[in-house]
Design an enzyme around this catalytic site. Structure first.
Site, PDB file in Angstrom:
ATOM      1  N   ARG A 234       0.863  -1.180   0.000  1.00  0.00           N
ATOM      2  CA  ARG A 234       0.000   0.000   0.000  1.00  0.00           C
ATOM      3  C   ARG A 234       0.902   1.233   0.000  1.00  0.00           C
ATOM      4  O   ARG A 234       1.963   1.228   0.633  1.00  0.00           O
ATOM      5  CB  ARG A 234      -0.896   0.037   1.243  1.00  0.00           C
ATOM      6  CG  ARG A 234      -2.096  -0.895   1.190  1.00  0.00           C
ATOM      7  CD  ARG A 234      -3.161  -0.430   0.198  1.00  0.00           C
ATOM      8  NE  ARG A 234      -4.307  -1.341   0.134  1.00  0.00           N
ATOM      9  CZ  ARG A 234      -4.427  -2.354  -0.713  1.00  0.00           C
ATOM     10  NH1 ARG A 234      -3.474  -2.616  -1.591  1.00  0.00           N
ATOM     11  NH2 ARG A 234      -5.511  -3.101  -0.725  1.00  0.00           N
ATOM     12  N   ASP A 258       4.046   0.008  -7.181  1.00  0.00           N
ATOM     13  CA  ASP A 258       2.756  -0.285  -7.816  1.00  0.00           C
ATOM     14  C   ASP A 258       1.644   0.458  -7.084  1.00  0.00           C
ATOM     15  O   ASP A 258       0.492   0.434  -7.522  1.00  0.00           O
ATOM     16  CB  ASP A 258       2.474  -1.792  -7.784  1.00  0.00           C
ATOM     17  CG  ASP A 258       1.199  -2.148  -8.522  1.00  0.00           C
ATOM     18  OD1 ASP A 258       1.071  -1.745  -9.704  1.00  0.00           O
ATOM     19  OD2 ASP A 258       0.308  -2.797  -7.928  1.00  0.00           O
ATOM     20  N   GLU A 263      -2.721   7.807  -4.508  1.00  0.00           N
ATOM     21  CA  GLU A 263      -3.194   7.229  -5.768  1.00  0.00           C
ATOM     22  C   GLU A 263      -4.696   7.381  -5.979  1.00  0.00           C
ATOM     23  O   GLU A 263      -5.162   7.368  -7.128  1.00  0.00           O
ATOM     24  CB  GLU A 263      -2.822   5.734  -5.850  1.00  0.00           C
ATOM     25  CG  GLU A 263      -3.587   4.837  -4.882  1.00  0.00           C
ATOM     26  CD  GLU A 263      -3.214   3.373  -5.050  1.00  0.00           C
ATOM     27  OE1 GLU A 263      -2.018   3.054  -5.009  1.00  0.00           O
ATOM     28  OE2 GLU A 263      -4.141   2.549  -5.219  1.00  0.00           O
ATOM     29  N   HIS A 295      -1.135   0.493  -9.742  1.00  0.00           N
ATOM     30  CA  HIS A 295      -1.856  -0.519  -8.959  1.00  0.00           C
ATOM     31  C   HIS A 295      -2.406  -1.629  -9.860  1.00  0.00           C
ATOM     32  O   HIS A 295      -3.608  -1.892  -9.884  1.00  0.00           O
ATOM     33  CB  HIS A 295      -2.987   0.130  -8.144  1.00  0.00           C
ATOM     34  CG  HIS A 295      -3.265  -0.607  -6.873  1.00  0.00           C
ATOM     35  ND1 HIS A 295      -3.473   0.007  -5.671  1.00  0.00           N
ATOM     36  CD2 HIS A 295      -3.341  -1.934  -6.603  1.00  0.00           C
ATOM     37  CE1 HIS A 295      -3.684  -0.903  -4.735  1.00  0.00           C
ATOM     38  NE2 HIS A 295      -3.609  -2.096  -5.290  1.00  0.00           N
TER      39      HIS A 295
HETATM   40  P1  NAD Z   1      -1.598 -11.677   4.386  1.00  0.00           P
HETATM   41  O1  NAD Z   1      -2.579 -11.276   5.444  1.00  0.00           O
HETATM   42  O2  NAD Z   1      -1.576 -13.082   3.898  1.00  0.00           O
HETATM   43  O3  NAD Z   1      -0.109 -11.317   4.868  1.00  0.00           O
HETATM   44  C1  NAD Z   1       0.226 -10.119   5.490  1.00  0.00           C
HETATM   45  C2  NAD Z   1       1.404 -10.408   6.421  1.00  0.00           C
HETATM   46  O4  NAD Z   1       1.855  -9.155   6.938  1.00  0.00           O
HETATM   47  C3  NAD Z   1       1.034 -11.283   7.610  1.00  0.00           C
HETATM   48  O5  NAD Z   1       1.924 -12.376   7.705  1.00  0.00           O
HETATM   49  C4  NAD Z   1       1.167 -10.349   8.800  1.00  0.00           C
HETATM   50  O6  NAD Z   1       1.627 -11.024   9.993  1.00  0.00           O
HETATM   51  C5  NAD Z   1       2.223  -9.390   8.278  1.00  0.00           C
HETATM   52  N1  NAD Z   1       2.292  -8.149   9.050  1.00  0.00           N
HETATM   53  C6  NAD Z   1       1.339  -7.559   9.795  1.00  0.00           C
HETATM   54  N2  NAD Z   1       1.846  -6.468  10.403  1.00  0.00           N
HETATM   55  C7  NAD Z   1       3.144  -6.377  10.025  1.00  0.00           C
HETATM   56  C8  NAD Z   1       4.187  -5.475  10.336  1.00  0.00           C
HETATM   57  N3  NAD Z   1       4.000  -4.463  11.199  1.00  0.00           N
HETATM   58  N4  NAD Z   1       5.388  -5.683   9.764  1.00  0.00           N
HETATM   59  C9  NAD Z   1       5.602  -6.721   8.929  1.00  0.00           C
HETATM   60  N5  NAD Z   1       4.644  -7.620   8.623  1.00  0.00           N
HETATM   61  C10 NAD Z   1       3.440  -7.442   9.153  1.00  0.00           C
HETATM   62  O7  NAD Z   1      -1.862 -10.654   3.186  1.00  0.00           O
HETATM   63  P2  NAD Z   1      -1.415 -10.811   1.658  1.00  0.00           P
HETATM   64  O8  NAD Z   1      -2.526 -11.442   0.897  1.00  0.00           O
HETATM   65  O9  NAD Z   1      -0.060 -11.414   1.608  1.00  0.00           O
HETATM   66  O10 NAD Z   1      -1.369  -9.287   1.193  1.00  0.00           O
HETATM   67  C11 NAD Z   1      -0.407  -8.381   1.708  1.00  0.00           C
HETATM   68  C12 NAD Z   1      -0.772  -6.960   1.296  1.00  0.00           C
HETATM   69  O11 NAD Z   1      -0.594  -6.813  -0.113  1.00  0.00           O
HETATM   70  C13 NAD Z   1      -2.252  -6.596   1.519  1.00  0.00           C
HETATM   71  O12 NAD Z   1      -2.475  -6.141   2.849  1.00  0.00           O
HETATM   72  C14 NAD Z   1      -2.488  -5.509   0.518  1.00  0.00           C
HETATM   73  O13 NAD Z   1      -2.262  -4.239   1.129  1.00  0.00           O
HETATM   74  C15 NAD Z   1      -1.415  -5.749  -0.542  1.00  0.00           C
HETATM   75  N6  NAD Z   1      -2.010  -6.106  -1.853  1.00  0.00           N
HETATM   76  C16 NAD Z   1      -1.674  -5.363  -2.943  1.00  0.00           C
HETATM   77  C17 NAD Z   1      -2.206  -5.692  -4.190  1.00  0.00           C
HETATM   78  C18 NAD Z   1      -1.856  -4.922  -5.436  1.00  0.00           C
HETATM   79  O14 NAD Z   1      -2.543  -5.084  -6.470  1.00  0.00           O
HETATM   80  N7  NAD Z   1      -0.814  -4.110  -5.441  1.00  0.00           N
HETATM   81  C19 NAD Z   1      -3.100  -6.763  -4.293  1.00  0.00           C
HETATM   82  C20 NAD Z   1      -3.393  -7.504  -3.159  1.00  0.00           C
HETATM   83  C21 NAD Z   1      -2.864  -7.175  -1.935  1.00  0.00           C
END
Ligand code: NAD
Length: 329
Positions: A234, A258, A263, A295
């Site tokens: 994000r 991305d 945005e 994105h």
């Molecule tokens: P997920 O919930 O499987 O994994 C997130 C991980 O982050 C977890 O293991 C959690 O413990 C960890 N986390 C929480 N707080 C943290 C911190 N302070 N420091 C480090 N790690 C921490 O989620 P995911 O499916 O892997 O997605 C991750 C992120 O990717 C989403 O939250 C979303 O913001 C982003 N995303 C972006 C796109 C895109 O198109 N660019 C698409 C999907 C998701």
């Protein structure tokens, strides 16, 4: 049942229309972003479907609830843009798509790494211009380099597997370590150590109060000179103006974004015939070692199909009194 999909693009219409066949659901595609101005369009729709740059603050939710909306069906994994306390107070259920394709996002992060490292964006323009020289295009072998993964959930773990395939050393930071990373040989460290030891850093954690501006002027100063930063998480994980300083003084050698903190006012629209008003983004786009994509990491056929199928499934389960994939504060 009628569903209004805000911020819907051509590709949403295709994937959702396909997924809705024989579902009994009636889809209304609304290209406008959900804001306080457009929220009245939700009048009479029990279900409103929203994407990541839609505004779901207390005022917007109040407007939707007063118009009869009962369910907010997010077609995203992230829900940092929803005022969950307000939703609960208004009796609105919020559901999301917790996983659709971690491969889509992880592979896009890798695409940014490869393009930046081998300077594909520059080479592409150069050869099209009849310039077949190689100066300034020198890359580095990924094999043997240290990659720091911040957030090792579904996407971070998928990204780590790919980088392990390149022969990279893996470092990881996550309050909840993932055994899969340990099996790949990753070492979990505290964030400052990860930042100072990694040649490439990729952000895959959610945006929360704890992670807002996780990368800032201080943390950028601790990077290896010339390090590469990739953010497909994000925008607000990073303090963007601080990136500009780090790029100017060479501390940051490569930047792949991305997502961008501001945005919501820009992405998903063609603004190519208007002067760019965002001076921070405009400056970022002047660096030859920066690639910004709007994105699009989620944008694969497989991810779109999975997003549509899970979203409509969420709606049907909620309608049957068996809400799934709910998000609470
Ligand atoms: P997920 O919930 O499987 O994994 C997130 C991980 O982050 C977890 O293991 C959690 O413990 C960890 N986390 C929480 N707080 C943290 C911190 N302070 N420091 C480090 N790690 C921490 O989620 P995911 O499916 O892997 O997605 C991750 C992120 O990717 C989403 O939250 C979303 O913001 C982003 N995303 C972006 C796109 C895109 O198109 N660019 C698409 C999907 C998701």
């Amino acid at each position: 049942m009628r569903i209004l999909l805000f911020s819907s693009q051509h590709y949403d219409q295709e994937s959702f229309s396909q997924a809705a066949i024989d579902s009994g659901l009636e889809l209304h595609f609304q290209p406008a972003r959900l804001t306080l101005d457009t929220a009245p369009l939700g009048q009479g729709f029990a279900v409103v479907c929203a994407f990541i740059n839609d505004e779901l603050d207390a005022e917007v939710l109040e407007c939707l609830a007063s118009g009869g909306t009962r369910l907010i069906a997010l077609r995203s994994a992230g829900y940092n843009h929803v005022d969950l306390a307000a939703a609960a107070r208004l009796g609105l259920t919020v559901v999301r798509v917790p996983a659709y394709s971690p491969h889509a996002v992880a592979e896009h992060a890798v695409a940014l790494i490869l393009a930046l490292n081998r300077r594909l964006h520059r080479a592409y323009n150069r050869t099209r211009d009849g310039d077949f020289t190689l100066h300034g295009l020198t890359g580095f072998d990924l094999h043997g380099k240290t990659v720091g993964v911040v957030g090792t959930g579904q996407i971070g773990a998928t990204f780590a597997r790919i980088m392990a395939g390149f022969g990279c050393r893996l470092l990881a930071y996550d309050p909840q370590p993932n055994p899969e990373l340990l099996a790949l040989g990753a070492r979990y460290l505290e964030l400052p150590e990860l930042l100072s030891e990694s040649r490439i850093i990729s952000l895959h954690c959610p945006l929360t109060d704890a992670t807002r501006h996780l990368i800032n002027a201080r943390s950028l100063a601790s990077l290896q000179p010339g390090a590469m930063l990739i953010n497909t998480g994000r925008g607000a994980l990073v303090d963007t103006p601080a990136l500009i300083d780090a790029l100017k003084n060479g501390q940051l050698g490569y930047l792949g974004l991305d997502v961008y903190e501001e945005e919501a006012q820009l992405f998903f629209e063609d603004r190519s015939d208007q002067p760019l008003q965002d001076d921070v983004l405009a400056r970022l786009l002047t660096f030859p070692n920066v690639i910004v994509t709007a994105h699009q990491a989620f944008l694969t056929q497989e991810a779109l199909a999975a997003i549509a199928a899970t979203t409509l499934d969420n709606v049907l389960h909620w309608a049957a009194g068996d809400a799934r994939n709910t998000v609470t504060g």
